[in-house]
Enzyme design. Structure first.
Site, mmCIF file in Angstrom:
data_model
loop_
_atom_site.group_PDB
_atom_site.id
_atom_site.type_symbol
_atom_site.label_atom_id
_atom_site.label_comp_id
_atom_site.label_asym_id
_atom_site.label_seq_id
_atom_site.Cartn_x
_atom_site.Cartn_y
_atom_site.Cartn_z
ATOM 1 N N ASN A 62 -47.168 18.123 -18.102
ATOM 2 C CA ASN A 62 -46.243 17.374 -18.039
ATOM 3 C C ASN A 62 -45.100 18.124 -19.469
ATOM 4 O O ASN A 62 -45.577 17.955 -20.021
ATOM 5 C CB ASN A 62 -46.752 16.382 -18.409
ATOM 6 N N LYS A 81 -42.551 16.543 -20.043
ATOM 7 C CA LYS A 81 -41.533 15.369 -21.001
ATOM 8 C C LYS A 81 -39.411 15.532 -20.709
ATOM 9 O O LYS A 81 -40.034 16.749 -19.690
ATOM 10 C CB LYS A 81 -42.418 14.862 -21.766
ATOM 11 N N HIS A 111 -47.279 7.453 -16.030
ATOM 12 C CA HIS A 111 -47.374 7.923 -17.436
ATOM 13 C C HIS A 111 -47.012 6.565 -17.825
ATOM 14 O O HIS A 111 -45.920 5.405 -18.362
ATOM 15 C CB HIS A 111 -46.451 8.532 -17.284
ATOM 16 N N GLU A 156 -46.286 6.262 -20.978
ATOM 17 C CA GLU A 156 -44.645 5.871 -22.243
ATOM 18 C C GLU A 156 -43.589 5.489 -20.746
ATOM 19 O O GLU A 156 -42.954 4.506 -21.449
ATOM 20 C CB GLU A 156 -43.696 7.950 -21.928
ATOM 21 N N GLU A 205 -55.881 8.919 -18.558
ATOM 22 C CA GLU A 205 -54.844 8.981 -19.700
ATOM 23 C C GLU A 205 -54.865 8.292 -20.540
ATOM 24 O O GLU A 205 -54.245 7.149 -20.772
ATOM 25 C CB GLU A 205 -53.606 9.882 -19.598
ATOM 26 N N GLY A 246 -50.481 13.048 -27.384
ATOM 27 C CA GLY A 246 -49.700 13.588 -27.781
ATOM 28 C C GLY A 246 -50.420 13.278 -29.250
ATOM 29 O O GLY A 246 -49.389 13.232 -30.426
ATOM 30 N N SER A 305 -54.453 15.705 -25.402
ATOM 31 C CA SER A 305 -54.784 15.748 -26.195
ATOM 32 C C SER A 305 -55.001 17.257 -25.242
ATOM 33 O O SER A 305 -56.094 17.737 -26.064
ATOM 34 C CB SER A 305 -55.154 15.611 -27.512
HETATM 35 P P1 PGA Z 1 -50.598 15.349 -24.518
HETATM 36 O O1 PGA Z 1 -50.024 14.147 -23.052
HETATM 37 O O2 PGA Z 1 -51.041 16.387 -23.496
HETATM 38 O O3 PGA Z 1 -49.586 16.093 -25.247
HETATM 39 O O4 PGA Z 1 -51.006 14.925 -25.285
HETATM 40 C C1 PGA Z 1 -50.662 14.454 -22.153
HETATM 41 C C2 PGA Z 1 -50.154 13.158 -21.377
HETATM 42 O O5 PGA Z 1 -48.701 12.526 -21.313
HETATM 43 O O6 PGA Z 1 -49.796 14.028 -20.325
#
Ligand code: PGA
Length: 250
Positions: free
Chosen positions: A9, A11, A95, A97, A167, A173, A212
């Site tokens: 992803n 982003k 997601h 976010e 997640e 992140g 992460s």
């Molecule tokens: P990350 O993000 O691997 O940077 O923690 C995962 C995601 O948001 O899908």
């Protein structure tokens, strides 16, 4: 047998130049990735470019979101037919976010899931709890609620057309990964919940872990019984790291 999947992803990162370089790097290392299904989800404007670069390779392309409606006056949205038209096989829906920063409700996410299905796109349904929710012991309830919205709209068999990505929001992140045991517990809960409704759907459903994941923790996470791959944010922006995760998934 559930095929392991590794999805990147990206982003809201990149440029015409950098996505080209990233694809060159990923493609160069793909021959060593034997078993995993590999998907990249670029920012929407770069999907045609990335699809072109992925052509002739095993890499599949996904969108980071999809409109719940099929066409018309929905400014800023992108329909399933459009995503299909530019080469998407997958679309991320729900997601954290999108849920947290753009107010997407469980019901809207379920409608986006439905839109993906009716356009021949496989939805990657993201679910997961906040740190507060984990500390209050409601992780399973939160995940169940997010899945139930899809089941209420589309029925449990609809899940067979997609993938779930667990997640935990506190791990996204932050560099703070769920331990393999913590992740496995929730994955087992999710599979158990779905299996209770439909044994075949539960057994066949791929459940990815996200939050992460990186080259040093991927093998142990993906090695858990109910973890079928990863949804990778930060580490998917570096070809070497992403490939190392794909190889760990083998
Ligand atoms: P990350 O993000 O691997 O940077 O923690 C995962 C995601 O948001 O899908």
């Amino acid at each position: 047998m559930r095929q392991v999947m590794v999805a990147g992803n990206w982003k809201m990162n990149g440029s015409s130049e950098s996505v080209k370089d990233l694809m060159v790097g990923i493609k160069a290392g793909m021959s060593a990735v034997l078993n995993a299904e590999v998907v990249v989800c670029p920012p929407a404007v770069y999907i045609p470019r990335v699809s072109g670069a992925a052509d002739g390779s095993v890499i599949k392309v996904g969108a980071q979101n999809i409109c719940d409606q099929d066409n018309g006056a929905f400014t800023g949205e992108i329909s399933g037919a459009m995503l299909k038209d530019v080469g998407c096989d997958y679309a991320i829906v729900g997601h954290s976010e999108r849920r947290a920063l753009y107010g997407e409700s469980d019901e809207l996410v379920a409608r986006r899931f439905a839109a993906a299905r009716r356009n021949g796109i496989k939805p990657i349904l993201c679910i997961g709890e906040t740190l507060d929710e984990r500390e209050s012991g409601v992780t399973n309830q939160v995940c169940a609620r997010q899945i139930d919205a899809v089941i209420a709209l589309e029925g449990v068999t609809a899940l067979a057309d997609g993938v779930i990505a667990y997640e935990p929001i506190w791990a996204i992140g932050t560099g703070k990964t769920a331990s393999p045991e913590q992740a496995q517990q929730v994955h087992a809960f999710i599979r158990g919940k779905i299996t209770a409704l439909d044994a075949d759907v539960g057994a066949g459903l791929r459940i990815l872990y996200g939050g992460s994941m990186n080259p040093s923790n991927a093998a142990e996470l993906i090695g858990q019984t109910d973890i079928d791959g990863g949804l990778i944010g930060g580490a998917s922006l570096k070809a070497d790291d992403f490939l190392a995760i794909c190889q760990a998934a083998n």
